[in-house]
Design a protein around this motif. Structure first.
Motif, PDB file in Angstrom:
ATOM      1  N   VAL A   1       0.849  -1.190   0.000  1.00  0.00           N
ATOM      2  CA  VAL A   1       0.000   0.000   0.000  1.00  0.00           C
ATOM      3  C   VAL A   1       0.884   1.239   0.000  1.00  0.00           C
ATOM      4  CG1 VAL A   1      -1.978  -1.128   1.114  1.00  0.00           C
ATOM      5  CG2 VAL A   1      -0.204  -0.069   2.516  1.00  0.00           C
ATOM      6  N   ALA A   2       0.279   2.384  -0.320  1.00  0.00           N
ATOM      7  CA  ALA A   2       1.038   3.625  -0.481  1.00  0.00           C
ATOM      8  C   ALA A   2       1.549   4.190   0.843  1.00  0.00           C
ATOM      9  CB  ALA A   2       0.178   4.668  -1.198  1.00  0.00           C
ATOM     10  N   ASP A   3       0.731   4.083   1.912  1.00  0.00           N
ATOM     11  CA  ASP A   3       1.105   4.671   3.190  1.00  0.00           C
ATOM     12  C   ASP A   3       0.303   3.989   4.303  1.00  0.00           C
ATOM     13  OD1 ASP A   3      -1.505   5.818   3.103  1.00  0.00           O
ATOM     14  OD2 ASP A   3      -0.713   7.577   2.063  1.00  0.00           O
ATOM     15  N   TRP A   4       0.565   4.395   5.553  1.00  0.00           N
ATOM     16  CA  TRP A   4      -0.102   3.755   6.686  1.00  0.00           C
ATOM     17  C   TRP A   4      -1.605   4.010   6.702  1.00  0.00           C
ATOM     18  CZ3 TRP A   4       1.586  -0.275   8.956  1.00  0.00           C
ATOM     19  CH2 TRP A   4       2.957  -0.516   9.017  1.00  0.00           C
ATOM     20  N   ASP A   5      -2.025   5.188   6.266  1.00  0.00           N
ATOM     21  CA  ASP A   5      -3.470   5.445   6.188  1.00  0.00           C
ATOM     22  C   ASP A   5      -4.134   4.486   5.202  1.00  0.00           C
ATOM     23  OD1 ASP A   5      -3.511   7.476   8.097  1.00  0.00           O
ATOM     24  OD2 ASP A   5      -3.154   9.047   6.611  1.00  0.00           O
ATOM     25  N   SER A   6      -3.457   4.222   4.091  1.00  0.00           N
ATOM     26  CA  SER A   6      -3.983   3.265   3.112  1.00  0.00           C
ATOM     27  C   SER A   6      -4.035   1.862   3.707  1.00  0.00           C
ATOM     28  CB  SER A   6      -3.123   3.255   1.850  1.00  0.00           C
ATOM     29  OG  SER A   6      -3.148   4.510   1.219  1.00  0.00           O
ATOM     30  N   ALA A   7      -3.038   1.512   4.504  1.00  0.00           N
ATOM     31  CA  ALA A   7      -3.035   0.199   5.159  1.00  0.00           C
ATOM     32  C   ALA A   7      -4.223   0.091   6.105  1.00  0.00           C
ATOM     33  CB  ALA A   7      -1.725  -0.013   5.913  1.00  0.00           C
ATOM     34  N   ALA A   8      -4.478   1.148   6.879  1.00  0.00           N
ATOM     35  CA  ALA A   8      -5.613   1.132   7.809  1.00  0.00           C
ATOM     36  C   ALA A   8      -6.927   1.016   7.047  1.00  0.00           C
ATOM     37  CB  ALA A   8      -5.603   2.385   8.684  1.00  0.00           C
ATOM     38  N   ARG A   9      -7.056   1.751   5.943  1.00  0.00           N
ATOM     39  CA  ARG A   9      -8.280   1.652   5.126  1.00  0.00           C
ATOM     40  C   ARG A   9      -8.441   0.259   4.527  1.00  0.00           C
ATOM     41  NH1 ARG A   9      -6.648   6.813   3.747  1.00  0.00           N
ATOM     42  NH2 ARG A   9      -5.774   6.119   1.755  1.00  0.00           N
ATOM     43  N   ALA A  10      -7.340  -0.345   4.075  1.00  0.00           N
ATOM     44  CA  ALA A  10      -7.403  -1.694   3.489  1.00  0.00           C
ATOM     45  C   ALA A  10      -7.841  -2.721   4.530  1.00  0.00           C
ATOM     46  CB  ALA A  10      -6.042  -2.079   2.901  1.00  0.00           C
TER      47      ALA A  10
ATOM     48  N   GLY B   1      12.813  -1.824   4.581  1.00  0.00           N
ATOM     49  CA  GLY B   1      13.965  -0.920   4.627  1.00  0.00           C
ATOM     50  C   GLY B   1      13.912   0.179   3.587  1.00  0.00           C
ATOM     51  N   ASP B   2      13.249  -0.086   2.472  1.00  0.00           N
ATOM     52  CA  ASP B   2      13.143   0.939   1.421  1.00  0.00           C
ATOM     53  C   ASP B   2      11.878   1.772   1.551  1.00  0.00           C
ATOM     54  OD1 ASP B   2      11.240  -0.897   0.621  1.00  0.00           O
ATOM     55  OD2 ASP B   2      12.078  -1.205  -1.392  1.00  0.00           O
ATOM     56  N   GLY B   3      11.167   1.650   2.688  1.00  0.00           N
ATOM     57  CA  GLY B   3      10.001   2.479   2.961  1.00  0.00           C
ATOM     58  C   GLY B   3       8.690   1.956   2.404  1.00  0.00           C
ATOM     59  N   GLN B   4       8.718   0.805   1.783  1.00  0.00           N
ATOM     60  CA  GLN B   4       7.483   0.235   1.248  1.00  0.00           C
ATOM     61  C   GLN B   4       6.685  -0.405   2.389  1.00  0.00           C
ATOM     62  OE1 GLN B   4       8.047  -2.845  -1.735  1.00  0.00           O
ATOM     63  NE2 GLN B   4       6.423  -1.962  -2.965  1.00  0.00           N
ATOM     64  N   ILE B   5       5.363  -0.257   2.353  1.00  0.00           N
ATOM     65  CA  ILE B   5       4.489  -0.834   3.378  1.00  0.00           C
ATOM     66  C   ILE B   5       3.813  -2.049   2.761  1.00  0.00           C
ATOM     67  CG2 ILE B   5       2.513  -0.423   4.894  1.00  0.00           C
ATOM     68  CD1 ILE B   5       3.427   2.579   4.813  1.00  0.00           C
ATOM     69  N   VAL B   6       4.150  -3.208   3.331  1.00  0.00           N
ATOM     70  CA  VAL B   6       3.697  -4.476   2.758  1.00  0.00           C
ATOM     71  C   VAL B   6       3.022  -5.315   3.835  1.00  0.00           C
ATOM     72  CG1 VAL B   6       5.512  -4.496   0.989  1.00  0.00           C
ATOM     73  CG2 VAL B   6       5.928  -5.588   3.199  1.00  0.00           C
TER      74      VAL B   6
END
Length: 147
Positions: free
Chosen positions: A8-17, A46-51
């Protein structure tokens, strides 16, 4: 369902998902809890991706037919090996993984088991719900002082 296994793009997107995937089995969960839920189920690389931080196979559709007789017998045989230790079953009332019937059967088969059904929760409860906390504290007090 567990949700998408895509980054996902960011933590807010993770929470929405997570909220979109789990909202039906965790009704009424406050927005702040969805962020905490996301932080438990996603990780920042490490590269900032939220998975997702879970096995992607968990989001696959369940098998169209239940496990066969031999698989069920093997599972209950393994469960029987727990009979000598105290057991607390914490079940989300809305669970699509652990049915109320199976939880009741676990209690019948285990001589030292107790059950708490956490209302308004799926699988698995977050364990911060008041009923879950009370049951866990009671269980731990009982097993730490069995006299």
């Amino acid at each position: 369902t567990a949700g998408s296994a895509a980054p996902v793009a960011d933590w807010d997107s993770a929470a929405r998902a997570v909220a979109a995937a789990q909202g039906a089995v965790f009704p009424g969960l406050p927005e702040s809890d969805w962020m905490a839920f996301a932080r438990r189920t996603y990780v920042e690389t490490g590269d900032g991706q939220i998975v997702p931080d879970f096995d992607p196979a968990i989001v696959s559709a369940p098998a169209s037919k239940p496990p066969g007789l031999m698989a069920r017998l093997a599972a209950w045989r393994l469960f029987a090996k727990l009979n000598s230790v105290p057991l607390l079953v914490v079940r989300g009332q809305n669970s699509d993984i652990l049915s109320a019937g199976t939880a009741a059967r676990m209690l019948r088969r285990h001589r030292n088991a107790s059950l708490v059904d956490v209302p308004g929760r799926g699988h698995a409860p977050l364990l911060d719900e008041p009923g879950a906390v009370h049951a866990i504290r009671t269980f731990l007090a009982r097993v730490s002082d069995p006299a």
